[in-house]
Design a protein around this motif. Structure first.
Motif, PDB file in Angstrom:
ATOM      1  N   LEU A 322       0.667  -1.243  -0.061  1.00  0.00           N
ATOM      2  CA  LEU A 322       0.087  -0.043   0.073  1.00  0.00           C
ATOM      3  C   LEU A 322       0.836   1.290  -0.108  1.00  0.00           C
ATOM      4  CD1 LEU A 322      -2.909   1.232  -0.035  1.00  0.00           C
ATOM      5  CD2 LEU A 322      -2.921   1.068   2.471  1.00  0.00           C
ATOM      6  N   THR A 323       1.682   1.219   0.805  1.00  0.00           N
ATOM      7  CA  THR A 323       3.004   2.271   0.951  1.00  0.00           C
ATOM      8  C   THR A 323       3.376   2.677  -0.552  1.00  0.00           C
ATOM      9  OG1 THR A 323       3.703   1.870   2.977  1.00  0.00           O
ATOM     10  CG2 THR A 323       5.016   3.270   1.836  1.00  0.00           C
ATOM     11  N   ASP A 324       3.802   1.508  -1.351  1.00  0.00           N
ATOM     12  CA  ASP A 324       4.375   1.677  -2.626  1.00  0.00           C
ATOM     13  C   ASP A 324       3.435   2.322  -3.640  1.00  0.00           C
ATOM     14  OD1 ASP A 324       6.767   1.601  -4.051  1.00  0.00           O
ATOM     15  OD2 ASP A 324       5.940  -0.090  -5.069  1.00  0.00           O
ATOM     16  N   TYR A 325       1.995   1.729  -3.574  1.00  0.00           N
ATOM     17  CA  TYR A 325       1.062   2.186  -4.220  1.00  0.00           C
ATOM     18  C   TYR A 325       0.717   3.627  -4.137  1.00  0.00           C
ATOM     19  CZ  TYR A 325      -3.494   2.870  -6.671  1.00  0.00           C
ATOM     20  OH  TYR A 325      -4.347   3.152  -7.562  1.00  0.00           O
ATOM     21  N   LEU A 326       0.775   4.119  -2.939  1.00  0.00           N
ATOM     22  CA  LEU A 326       0.593   5.789  -2.587  1.00  0.00           C
ATOM     23  C   LEU A 326       1.878   6.399  -3.126  1.00  0.00           C
ATOM     24  CD1 LEU A 326      -0.660   5.210   1.132  1.00  0.00           C
ATOM     25  CD2 LEU A 326      -1.994   6.446  -0.848  1.00  0.00           C
ATOM     26  N   LYS A 327       3.181   5.783  -3.128  1.00  0.00           N
ATOM     27  CA  LYS A 327       4.385   6.463  -3.533  1.00  0.00           C
ATOM     28  C   LYS A 327       4.339   6.626  -5.088  1.00  0.00           C
ATOM     29  CE  LYS A 327       7.918   6.317  -0.563  1.00  0.00           C
ATOM     30  NZ  LYS A 327       8.769   5.614   0.223  1.00  0.00           N
ATOM     31  N   GLY A 328       3.416   5.974  -5.773  1.00  0.00           N
ATOM     32  CA  GLY A 328       3.572   5.748  -7.382  1.00  0.00           C
ATOM     33  C   GLY A 328       4.416   4.496  -7.632  1.00  0.00           C
ATOM     34  N   ASP A 329       4.400   3.315  -6.918  1.00  0.00           N
ATOM     35  CA  ASP A 329       5.131   2.132  -7.526  1.00  0.00           C
ATOM     36  C   ASP A 329       6.600   2.279  -7.651  1.00  0.00           C
ATOM     37  OD1 ASP A 329       2.361   1.116  -7.564  1.00  0.00           O
ATOM     38  OD2 ASP A 329       2.188   2.231  -9.464  1.00  0.00           O
ATOM     39  N   VAL A 330       7.311   2.647  -6.686  1.00  0.00           N
ATOM     40  CA  VAL A 330       8.818   3.052  -7.019  1.00  0.00           C
ATOM     41  C   VAL A 330       9.708   1.829  -6.446  1.00  0.00           C
ATOM     42  CG1 VAL A 330       8.539   5.436  -6.821  1.00  0.00           C
ATOM     43  CG2 VAL A 330       8.793   4.146  -4.761  1.00  0.00           C
ATOM     44  N   LYS A 336       0.836  -4.437 -14.110  1.00  0.00           N
ATOM     45  CA  LYS A 336      -0.490  -4.050 -14.691  1.00  0.00           C
ATOM     46  C   LYS A 336      -1.100  -2.898 -13.859  1.00  0.00           C
ATOM     47  CE  LYS A 336      -2.254  -7.867 -12.130  1.00  0.00           C
ATOM     48  NZ  LYS A 336      -3.101  -9.228 -12.153  1.00  0.00           N
ATOM     49  N   ASP A 337      -2.190  -2.388 -14.124  1.00  0.00           N
ATOM     50  CA  ASP A 337      -2.740  -1.131 -13.401  1.00  0.00           C
ATOM     51  C   ASP A 337      -3.234  -1.584 -12.135  1.00  0.00           C
ATOM     52  OD1 ASP A 337      -3.720   1.344 -13.549  1.00  0.00           O
ATOM     53  OD2 ASP A 337      -6.009   0.543 -13.717  1.00  0.00           O
ATOM     54  N   ARG A 338      -2.739  -0.802 -11.166  1.00  0.00           N
ATOM     55  CA  ARG A 338      -3.297  -0.975  -9.760  1.00  0.00           C
ATOM     56  C   ARG A 338      -2.518  -2.177  -8.953  1.00  0.00           C
ATOM     57  NH1 ARG A 338      -9.093   1.729  -8.954  1.00  0.00           N
ATOM     58  NH2 ARG A 338      -8.607   3.402 -10.170  1.00  0.00           N
ATOM     59  N   HIS A 339      -1.469  -2.720  -9.820  1.00  0.00           N
ATOM     60  CA  HIS A 339      -0.936  -4.011  -9.592  1.00  0.00           C
ATOM     61  C   HIS A 339      -0.716  -4.037  -7.879  1.00  0.00           C
ATOM     62  CE1 HIS A 339       1.710  -7.329 -10.999  1.00  0.00           C
ATOM     63  NE2 HIS A 339       0.857  -8.015 -10.013  1.00  0.00           N
ATOM     64  N   ASN A 340      -0.038  -2.677  -7.197  1.00  0.00           N
ATOM     65  CA  ASN A 340       0.379  -2.802  -5.755  1.00  0.00           C
ATOM     66  C   ASN A 340      -1.108  -2.851  -4.953  1.00  0.00           C
ATOM     67  OD1 ASN A 340       3.113  -3.034  -5.340  1.00  0.00           O
ATOM     68  ND2 ASN A 340       3.515  -1.036  -6.216  1.00  0.00           N
ATOM     69  N   LEU A 341      -1.942  -2.144  -5.599  1.00  0.00           N
ATOM     70  CA  LEU A 341      -3.109  -2.170  -4.853  1.00  0.00           C
ATOM     71  C   LEU A 341      -3.828  -3.540  -4.772  1.00  0.00           C
ATOM     72  CD1 LEU A 341      -5.290  -0.586  -3.220  1.00  0.00           C
ATOM     73  CD2 LEU A 341      -6.359   0.136  -5.376  1.00  0.00           C
ATOM     74  N   ILE A 342      -3.745  -4.450  -5.884  1.00  0.00           N
ATOM     75  CA  ILE A 342      -4.261  -5.751  -5.917  1.00  0.00           C
ATOM     76  C   ILE A 342      -3.765  -6.497  -4.938  1.00  0.00           C
ATOM     77  CG2 ILE A 342      -4.233  -7.682  -7.408  1.00  0.00           C
ATOM     78  CD1 ILE A 342      -4.688  -5.750  -9.966  1.00  0.00           C
ATOM     79  N   ARG A 343      -2.377  -6.410  -4.919  1.00  0.00           N
ATOM     80  CA  ARG A 343      -1.287  -6.933  -3.872  1.00  0.00           C
ATOM     81  C   ARG A 343      -1.730  -6.635  -2.342  1.00  0.00           C
ATOM     82  NH1 ARG A 343       3.661  -5.339  -7.174  1.00  0.00           N
ATOM     83  NH2 ARG A 343       4.315  -7.093  -8.716  1.00  0.00           N
ATOM     84  N   THR A 344      -2.053  -5.383  -2.059  1.00  0.00           N
ATOM     85  CA  THR A 344      -2.301  -5.091  -0.886  1.00  0.00           C
ATOM     86  C   THR A 344      -3.656  -5.545  -0.442  1.00  0.00           C
ATOM     87  OG1 THR A 344      -1.589  -2.799  -1.223  1.00  0.00           O
ATOM     88  CG2 THR A 344      -3.032  -2.907   0.512  1.00  0.00           C
TER      89      THR A 344
END
Ligand code: ADP
Ligand code: MG
Ligand code: MG
Length: 369
Positions: A322-330, A336-344
Protein backbone atom coordinates in the motif's frame (compact mmCIF):
# COMPACT_ATOMS: atom_id res chain seq x y z
CA UNK A 1 19.72 -22.72 -23.35
CA UNK A 2 20.14 -19.15 -22.13
CA UNK A 3 23.40 -17.31 -22.87
CA UNK A 4 25.83 -16.36 -20.14
CA UNK A 5 25.70 -12.63 -19.43
CA UNK A 6 29.09 -12.86 -17.74
CA UNK A 7 32.43 -14.45 -18.56
CA UNK A 8 32.33 -17.30 -16.05
CA UNK A 9 35.74 -18.70 -17.07
CA UNK A 10 37.17 -15.37 -15.88
CA UNK A 11 35.13 -15.54 -12.66
CA UNK A 12 36.47 -19.06 -12.02
CA UNK A 13 40.00 -17.65 -11.95
CA UNK A 14 39.07 -15.35 -9.07
CA UNK A 15 38.35 -18.29 -6.75
CA UNK A 16 40.57 -20.95 -5.24
CA UNK A 17 38.86 -23.73 -7.20
CA UNK A 18 41.61 -26.40 -7.30
CA UNK A 19 39.87 -27.79 -10.39
CA UNK A 20 39.72 -26.92 -14.10
CA UNK A 21 36.80 -24.89 -15.40
CA UNK A 22 34.91 -26.66 -18.21
CA UNK A 23 31.73 -24.69 -18.88
CA UNK A 24 28.84 -22.87 -17.22
CA UNK A 25 25.23 -21.88 -17.82
CA UNK A 26 22.65 -19.64 -16.10
CA UNK A 27 20.84 -21.58 -13.44
CA UNK A 28 17.70 -21.56 -11.29
CA UNK A 29 14.81 -19.18 -11.14
CA UNK A 30 16.02 -16.69 -8.54
CA UNK A 31 14.88 -13.11 -9.09
CA UNK A 32 17.60 -11.25 -7.25
CA UNK A 33 21.09 -12.50 -8.06
CA UNK A 34 22.62 -13.89 -11.27
CA UNK A 35 23.19 -17.58 -10.64
CA UNK A 36 25.38 -19.90 -12.74
CA UNK A 37 26.00 -23.61 -12.55
CA UNK A 38 29.62 -24.32 -13.51
CA UNK A 39 31.22 -27.67 -14.36
CA UNK A 40 34.81 -28.36 -13.33
CA UNK A 41 37.19 -31.20 -13.92
CA UNK A 42 38.89 -32.38 -10.76
CA UNK A 43 41.32 -35.27 -11.31
CA UNK A 44 39.11 -36.68 -14.06
CA UNK A 45 35.88 -36.18 -12.13
CA UNK A 46 33.16 -33.78 -13.21
CA UNK A 47 31.98 -31.62 -10.31
CA UNK A 48 29.62 -28.69 -10.15
CA UNK A 49 29.77 -25.35 -8.39
CA UNK A 50 27.43 -22.39 -8.09
CA UNK A 51 28.82 -18.97 -8.99
CA UNK A 52 26.59 -16.07 -8.06
CA UNK A 53 26.82 -12.41 -8.84
CA UNK A 54 25.24 -10.50 -5.97
CA UNK A 55 22.64 -7.96 -6.89
CA UNK A 56 24.16 -4.68 -5.80
CA UNK A 57 20.80 -3.05 -6.49
CA UNK A 58 19.28 -5.14 -3.71
CA UNK A 59 22.33 -5.31 -1.46
CA UNK A 60 24.24 -2.13 -0.84
CA UNK A 61 26.94 -3.68 1.31
CA UNK A 62 27.88 -6.97 -0.38
CA UNK A 63 31.11 -7.41 1.58
CA UNK A 64 29.34 -7.16 4.94
CA UNK A 65 26.69 -9.49 3.58
CA UNK A 66 29.34 -12.05 2.63
CA UNK A 67 30.99 -11.68 6.02
CA UNK A 68 27.62 -12.72 7.54
CA UNK A 69 27.27 -15.66 5.15
CA UNK A 70 30.83 -16.81 5.82
CA UNK A 71 30.42 -16.72 9.62
CA UNK A 72 27.04 -18.46 9.57
CA UNK A 73 28.00 -21.24 7.14
CA UNK A 74 31.34 -21.93 8.80
CA UNK A 75 29.67 -22.21 12.19
CA UNK A 76 26.88 -24.41 10.81
CA UNK A 77 29.41 -26.79 9.25
CA UNK A 78 31.39 -27.01 12.50
CA UNK A 79 28.24 -27.80 14.47
CA UNK A 80 27.15 -30.44 11.95
CA UNK A 81 30.56 -32.08 11.93
CA UNK A 82 30.66 -32.02 15.74
CA UNK A 83 27.30 -33.80 15.85
CA UNK A 84 28.77 -36.55 13.65
CA UNK A 85 26.38 -35.90 10.77
CA UNK A 86 27.66 -37.95 7.80
CA UNK A 87 25.92 -35.63 5.35
CA UNK A 88 27.24 -32.47 7.03
CA UNK A 89 28.59 -31.05 3.77
CA UNK A 90 25.20 -31.28 2.09
CA UNK A 91 23.37 -29.66 4.98
CA UNK A 92 24.88 -26.22 4.72
CA UNK A 93 26.22 -23.92 2.06
CA UNK A 94 29.98 -23.44 2.26
CA UNK A 95 31.91 -20.56 0.76
CA UNK A 96 34.78 -21.37 -1.59
CA UNK A 97 37.37 -18.68 -0.82
CA UNK A 98 38.67 -16.31 -3.44
CA UNK A 99 42.36 -16.51 -4.38
CA UNK A 100 42.80 -13.73 -1.82
CA UNK A 101 41.17 -15.78 0.91
CA UNK A 102 37.94 -13.76 1.17
CA UNK A 103 34.42 -15.23 0.83
CA UNK A 104 33.75 -12.90 -2.11
CA UNK A 105 35.61 -11.75 -5.21
CA UNK A 106 35.27 -8.53 -7.19
CA UNK A 107 35.48 -8.86 -10.99
CA UNK A 108 36.93 -6.39 -13.51
CA UNK A 109 33.57 -4.58 -13.75
CA UNK A 110 33.25 -4.18 -9.98
CA UNK A 111 30.67 -6.96 -9.57
CA UNK A 112 30.70 -8.94 -6.35
CA UNK A 113 30.78 -12.75 -6.74
CA UNK A 114 30.65 -15.79 -4.48
CA UNK A 115 31.06 -19.52 -5.04
CA UNK A 116 29.38 -22.48 -3.34
CA UNK A 117 29.75 -26.22 -3.90
CA UNK A 118 26.65 -27.46 -5.73
CA UNK A 119 24.28 -29.34 -3.41
CA UNK A 120 23.75 -32.52 -5.44
CA UNK A 121 20.76 -34.89 -5.46
CA UNK A 122 18.41 -32.20 -4.21
CA UNK A 123 16.40 -29.39 -5.73
CA UNK A 124 14.24 -26.39 -4.94
CA UNK A 125 10.58 -26.00 -5.88
CA UNK A 126 9.02 -22.72 -6.92
CA UNK A 127 5.56 -23.60 -5.67
CA UNK A 128 4.55 -25.85 -2.85
CA UNK A 129 3.02 -29.04 -4.17
CA UNK A 130 2.28 -30.87 -0.93
CA UNK A 131 1.97 -30.73 2.84
CA UNK A 132 5.06 -32.92 3.07
CA UNK A 133 7.10 -30.24 1.32
CA UNK A 134 5.75 -27.53 3.61
CA UNK A 135 6.64 -29.64 6.63
CA UNK A 136 10.15 -30.39 5.39
CA UNK A 137 10.84 -26.76 4.49
CA UNK A 138 9.65 -25.58 7.92
CA UNK A 139 11.74 -28.24 9.63
CA UNK A 140 14.81 -27.16 7.64
CA UNK A 141 14.35 -23.49 8.60
CA UNK A 142 14.02 -24.58 12.24
CA UNK A 143 17.26 -26.57 11.89
CA UNK A 144 18.94 -23.53 10.41
CA UNK A 145 17.88 -21.40 13.38
CA UNK A 146 19.04 -24.12 15.75
CA UNK A 147 22.48 -24.28 14.11
CA UNK A 148 22.91 -20.52 14.16
CA UNK A 149 21.57 -20.07 17.71
CA UNK A 150 25.06 -20.86 19.02
CA UNK A 151 26.93 -18.48 16.69
CA UNK A 152 29.72 -16.94 18.77
CA UNK A 153 31.03 -13.39 18.57
CA UNK A 154 29.52 -10.04 17.69
CA UNK A 155 26.04 -9.76 16.16
CA UNK A 156 25.73 -10.13 12.39
CA UNK A 157 25.61 -7.03 10.22
CA UNK A 158 22.09 -5.72 9.69
CA UNK A 159 22.37 -5.86 5.90
CA UNK A 160 18.92 -4.35 5.32
CA UNK A 161 18.25 -1.99 8.24
CA UNK A 162 14.72 -2.15 9.64
CA UNK A 163 13.75 -5.05 7.36
CA UNK A 164 11.01 -6.34 9.69
CA UNK A 165 10.50 -3.25 11.77
CA UNK A 166 6.72 -3.30 11.44
CA UNK A 167 6.40 -0.18 13.56
CA UNK A 168 8.62 1.72 11.16
CA UNK A 169 6.86 0.15 8.16
CA UNK A 170 3.54 1.49 9.46
CA UNK A 171 5.16 4.88 10.03
CA UNK A 172 6.28 4.87 6.38
CA UNK A 173 2.69 4.11 5.39
CA UNK A 174 1.42 7.05 7.44
CA UNK A 175 4.07 9.30 5.88
CA UNK A 176 3.00 8.20 2.39
CA UNK A 177 -0.65 8.87 3.22
CA UNK A 178 0.19 12.36 4.53
CA UNK A 179 2.33 13.21 1.49
CA UNK A 180 -0.09 11.63 -1.00
CA UNK A 181 2.26 12.51 -3.83
CA UNK A 182 0.20 10.74 -6.49
CA UNK A 183 -3.27 11.72 -5.30
CA UNK A 184 -4.16 8.09 -4.62
CA UNK A 185 -5.07 8.27 -0.92
CA UNK A 186 -8.74 9.18 -1.41
CA UNK A 187 -9.35 6.09 -3.50
CA UNK A 188 -7.87 3.76 -0.88
CA UNK A 189 -9.55 5.08 2.27
CA UNK A 190 -10.96 1.67 3.10
CA UNK A 191 -7.55 0.05 2.90
CA UNK A 192 -5.94 2.82 4.92
CA UNK A 193 -8.53 2.41 7.68
CA UNK A 194 -7.94 -1.33 7.68
CA UNK A 195 -4.24 -0.91 8.37
CA UNK A 196 -4.66 1.89 10.89
CA UNK A 197 -7.10 -0.26 12.88
CA UNK A 198 -4.28 -2.81 13.24
CA UNK A 199 -1.48 -0.41 14.04
CA UNK A 200 -1.07 -1.46 17.70
CA UNK A 201 -0.90 -5.13 16.81
CA UNK A 202 1.75 -4.39 14.22
CA UNK A 203 4.19 -3.20 16.87
CA UNK A 204 3.86 -6.15 19.29
CA UNK A 205 6.99 -8.04 18.24
CA UNK A 206 9.14 -4.93 17.78
CA UNK A 207 8.21 -3.82 21.32
CA UNK A 208 8.93 -7.24 22.83
CA UNK A 209 12.34 -7.34 21.12
CA UNK A 210 13.10 -3.89 22.47
CA UNK A 211 12.12 -4.80 26.02
CA UNK A 212 14.11 -8.02 25.83
CA UNK A 213 11.05 -10.25 26.30
CA UNK A 214 11.76 -11.79 22.89
CA UNK A 215 15.33 -12.86 22.06
CA UNK A 216 17.17 -11.48 19.07
CA UNK A 217 18.38 -14.45 17.02
CA UNK A 218 20.05 -15.16 13.72
CA UNK A 219 17.20 -15.36 11.25
CA UNK A 220 16.99 -16.14 7.55
CA UNK A 221 14.38 -13.56 6.54
CA UNK A 222 13.48 -15.10 3.18
CA UNK A 223 11.80 -18.34 4.25
CA UNK A 224 10.19 -19.37 0.98
CA UNK A 225 10.03 -22.95 -0.25
CA UNK A 226 12.37 -22.13 -3.13
CA UNK A 227 15.10 -21.38 -0.65
CA UNK A 228 15.24 -24.94 0.70
CA UNK A 229 16.85 -27.82 -1.17
CA UNK A 230 14.69 -30.95 -0.86
CA UNK A 231 16.34 -34.34 -1.35
CA UNK A 232 15.48 -35.89 -4.75
CA UNK A 233 14.86 -39.32 -3.25
CA UNK A 234 13.55 -38.83 0.27
CA UNK A 235 12.05 -35.33 -0.07
CA UNK A 236 13.85 -34.36 3.12
CA UNK A 237 14.73 -30.68 3.60
CA UNK A 238 18.50 -30.99 3.30
CA UNK A 239 19.83 -27.49 3.13
CA UNK A 240 18.63 -23.93 3.54
CA UNK A 241 20.08 -21.63 0.88
CA UNK A 242 19.85 -17.95 -0.16
CA UNK A 243 21.41 -16.47 2.97
CA UNK A 244 21.49 -12.88 1.63
CA UNK A 245 19.06 -11.59 4.23
CA UNK A 246 20.42 -13.57 7.18
CA UNK A 247 20.83 -11.11 10.02
CA UNK A 248 19.67 -10.41 13.57
CA UNK A 249 15.90 -10.80 13.93
CA UNK A 250 13.08 -12.67 15.62
CA UNK A 251 12.18 -16.30 14.99
CA UNK A 252 8.64 -14.97 14.71
CA UNK A 253 9.49 -13.28 11.42
CA UNK A 254 10.84 -16.43 9.80
CA UNK A 255 7.89 -18.56 10.81
CA UNK A 256 5.38 -15.82 9.98
CA UNK A 257 6.71 -15.44 6.46
CA UNK A 258 6.37 -19.19 5.92
CA UNK A 259 2.71 -18.93 6.92
CA UNK A 260 2.24 -15.96 4.60
CA UNK A 261 3.88 -17.60 1.60
CA UNK A 262 2.89 -21.25 2.04
CA UNK A 263 -0.69 -21.38 3.27
CA UNK A 264 -2.59 -19.48 0.55
CA UNK A 265 -3.58 -21.52 -2.51
CA UNK A 266 -3.11 -18.59 -4.92
CA UNK A 267 -0.40 -16.13 -5.96
CA UNK A 268 0.42 -12.99 -4.03
CA UNK A 269 -1.32 -10.84 -6.65
CA UNK A 270 -4.57 -12.78 -6.98
CA UNK A 271 -7.38 -10.36 -7.85
CA UNK A 272 -10.26 -12.60 -6.82
CA UNK A 273 -9.96 -12.28 -3.05
CA UNK A 274 -12.61 -14.97 -2.54
CA UNK A 275 -9.92 -17.48 -3.52
CA UNK A 276 -7.55 -16.33 -0.80
CA UNK A 277 -7.63 -18.35 2.37
CA UNK A 278 -5.24 -19.58 5.04
CA UNK A 279 -5.37 -23.36 4.58
CA UNK A 280 -5.32 -25.03 7.97
CA UNK A 281 -3.74 -28.28 6.74
CA UNK A 282 -0.80 -26.31 5.39
CA UNK A 283 -0.49 -24.39 8.63
CA UNK A 284 -0.51 -27.68 10.52
CA UNK A 285 2.30 -29.02 8.31
CA UNK A 286 4.36 -25.88 8.97
CA UNK A 287 3.82 -26.01 12.74
CA UNK A 288 4.60 -29.71 12.87
CA UNK A 289 7.79 -29.34 10.82
CA UNK A 290 9.02 -26.18 12.46
CA UNK A 291 8.41 -27.26 16.05
CA UNK A 292 10.03 -30.66 15.41
CA UNK A 293 13.36 -28.88 15.06
CA UNK A 294 12.76 -25.58 16.87
CA UNK A 295 10.85 -26.43 20.02
CA UNK A 296 14.00 -27.32 21.92
CA UNK A 297 15.35 -23.77 21.72
CA UNK A 298 12.26 -21.53 21.33
CA UNK A 299 11.11 -19.66 24.42
CA UNK A 300 7.49 -19.92 25.65
CA UNK A 301 6.95 -16.35 24.53
CA UNK A 302 8.08 -17.17 21.00
CA UNK A 303 5.88 -20.25 20.81
CA UNK A 304 2.92 -18.21 22.07
CA UNK A 305 3.31 -15.87 19.07
CA UNK A 306 3.59 -18.47 16.29
CA UNK A 307 -0.08 -18.39 15.31
CA UNK A 308 -0.09 -14.59 15.33
CA UNK A 309 3.16 -14.41 13.36
CA UNK A 310 1.47 -15.23 10.05
CA UNK A 311 -0.93 -12.37 10.47
CA UNK A 312 1.86 -10.00 11.45
CA UNK A 313 4.01 -10.76 8.42
CA UNK A 314 1.00 -10.62 6.12
CA UNK A 315 0.04 -7.20 7.49
CA UNK A 316 3.62 -6.04 7.15
CA UNK A 317 3.79 -7.11 3.53
CA UNK A 318 0.38 -5.58 2.78
CA UNK A 319 1.42 -2.27 4.34
CA UNK A 320 4.50 -2.21 2.12
CA UNK A 321 2.40 -2.78 -1.02
CA UNK A 322 0.00 0.00 0.00
CA UNK A 323 2.86 2.37 0.82
CA UNK A 324 4.37 1.70 -2.60
CA UNK A 325 1.01 2.23 -4.30
CA UNK A 326 0.66 5.61 -2.61
CA UNK A 327 4.21 6.58 -3.59
CA UNK A 328 3.57 5.79 -7.25
CA UNK A 329 5.04 2.24 -7.49
CA UNK A 330 8.68 3.02 -6.91
CA UNK A 331 9.87 -0.16 -5.15
CA UNK A 332 7.95 -3.24 -6.33
CA UNK A 333 7.89 -3.89 -10.06
CA UNK A 334 4.36 -3.52 -11.41
CA UNK A 335 3.02 -5.39 -14.44
CA UNK A 336 -0.53 -4.09 -14.60
CA UNK A 337 -2.73 -1.19 -13.57
CA UNK A 338 -3.07 -0.94 -9.76
CA UNK A 339 -0.86 -3.95 -9.29
CA UNK A 340 0.31 -2.84 -5.85
CA UNK A 341 -3.27 -2.17 -4.79
CA UNK A 342 -4.27 -5.66 -5.92
CA UNK A 343 -1.38 -7.06 -3.89
CA UNK A 344 -2.41 -4.98 -0.88
CA UNK A 345 -5.94 -6.36 -1.02
CA UNK A 346 -4.73 -9.93 -1.35
CA UNK A 347 -2.59 -9.57 1.79
CA UNK A 348 -5.54 -8.02 3.63
CA UNK A 349 -7.71 -10.98 2.64
CA UNK A 350 -5.11 -13.46 3.84
CA UNK A 351 -4.67 -11.60 7.14
CA UNK A 352 -8.44 -11.61 7.64
CA UNK A 353 -8.58 -15.33 6.96
CA UNK A 354 -5.87 -15.85 9.59
CA UNK A 355 -7.75 -13.61 12.03
CA UNK A 356 -10.89 -15.67 11.60
CA UNK A 357 -9.06 -18.94 12.24
CA UNK A 358 -6.83 -17.83 15.11
CA UNK A 359 -8.32 -20.07 17.84
CA UNK A 360 -7.83 -23.19 15.75
CA UNK A 361 -4.30 -22.12 14.85
CA UNK A 362 -3.48 -21.58 18.54
CA UNK A 363 -4.83 -25.06 19.29
CA UNK A 364 -2.52 -26.60 16.66
CA UNK A 365 0.52 -24.84 18.10
CA UNK A 366 -0.42 -26.22 21.54
CA UNK A 367 -0.78 -29.70 20.05
CA UNK A 368 2.76 -29.83 18.62
CA UNK A 369 4.71 -27.86 21.21
P1 ADP B 1 18.03 -15.65 -5.40
O1 ADP B 1 18.38 -14.74 -4.25
O2 ADP B 1 18.19 -14.97 -6.69
O3 ADP B 1 16.70 -16.33 -5.18
P2 ADP B 1 19.30 -18.19 -4.68
O4 ADP B 1 20.50 -18.14 -3.80
O5 ADP B 1 18.03 -18.63 -4.04
O6 ADP B 1 19.18 -16.78 -5.42
O7 ADP B 1 19.68 -19.16 -5.89
C1 ADP B 1 18.83 -19.34 -7.00
C2 ADP B 1 18.62 -20.81 -7.27
O8 ADP B 1 19.88 -21.45 -7.54
C3 ADP B 1 18.04 -21.58 -6.09
O9 ADP B 1 16.65 -21.54 -6.05
C4 ADP B 1 18.60 -22.99 -6.31
O10 ADP B 1 17.74 -23.73 -7.17
C5 ADP B 1 19.92 -22.75 -7.00
N1 ADP B 1 21.05 -22.87 -6.05
C6 ADP B 1 21.59 -21.87 -5.29
N2 ADP B 1 22.63 -22.32 -4.56
C7 ADP B 1 22.76 -23.63 -4.84
C8 ADP B 1 23.67 -24.68 -4.42
N3 ADP B 1 24.67 -24.44 -3.56
N4 ADP B 1 23.50 -25.92 -4.95
C9 ADP B 1 22.52 -26.16 -5.84
N5 ADP B 1 21.65 -25.24 -6.28
C10 ADP B 1 21.75 -23.99 -5.80
MG1 MG C 1 16.19 -17.67 -3.63
MG1 MG D 1 17.60 -14.11 -2.34
Amino acid sequence: PAQNKHDIAAIAKLFDMRADFVHAHPYGSGHINDTYCAYYDQAGQRIRYIHQRLSTEAFKKPIELMENVQRVTEHALNELLKSGDKEARRRTLTCIPSVEGTPHAIDADGNCWRTYPFIERARTYDTIESEAQAMEAARAFGEFQKLTATLPGKPLHETIPGFHNTKQRFQHLEDAIAADTHGRAAEVQKEIEWFMARKDEASIVVDLLESGELPLRVTHNDTKLNNVMLDDVTGEGVCVIDLDTTMPGSAIYDFGDMVRTATSPVAEDEEDTSKITMRMFMFEALVKGYLSSAKEFLTDKEVSLLAFSGKLLTMECGSRFLTDYLKGDVYFKVHKDRHNLIRTRSQMALAESIEAQMPEMEALVAKYR
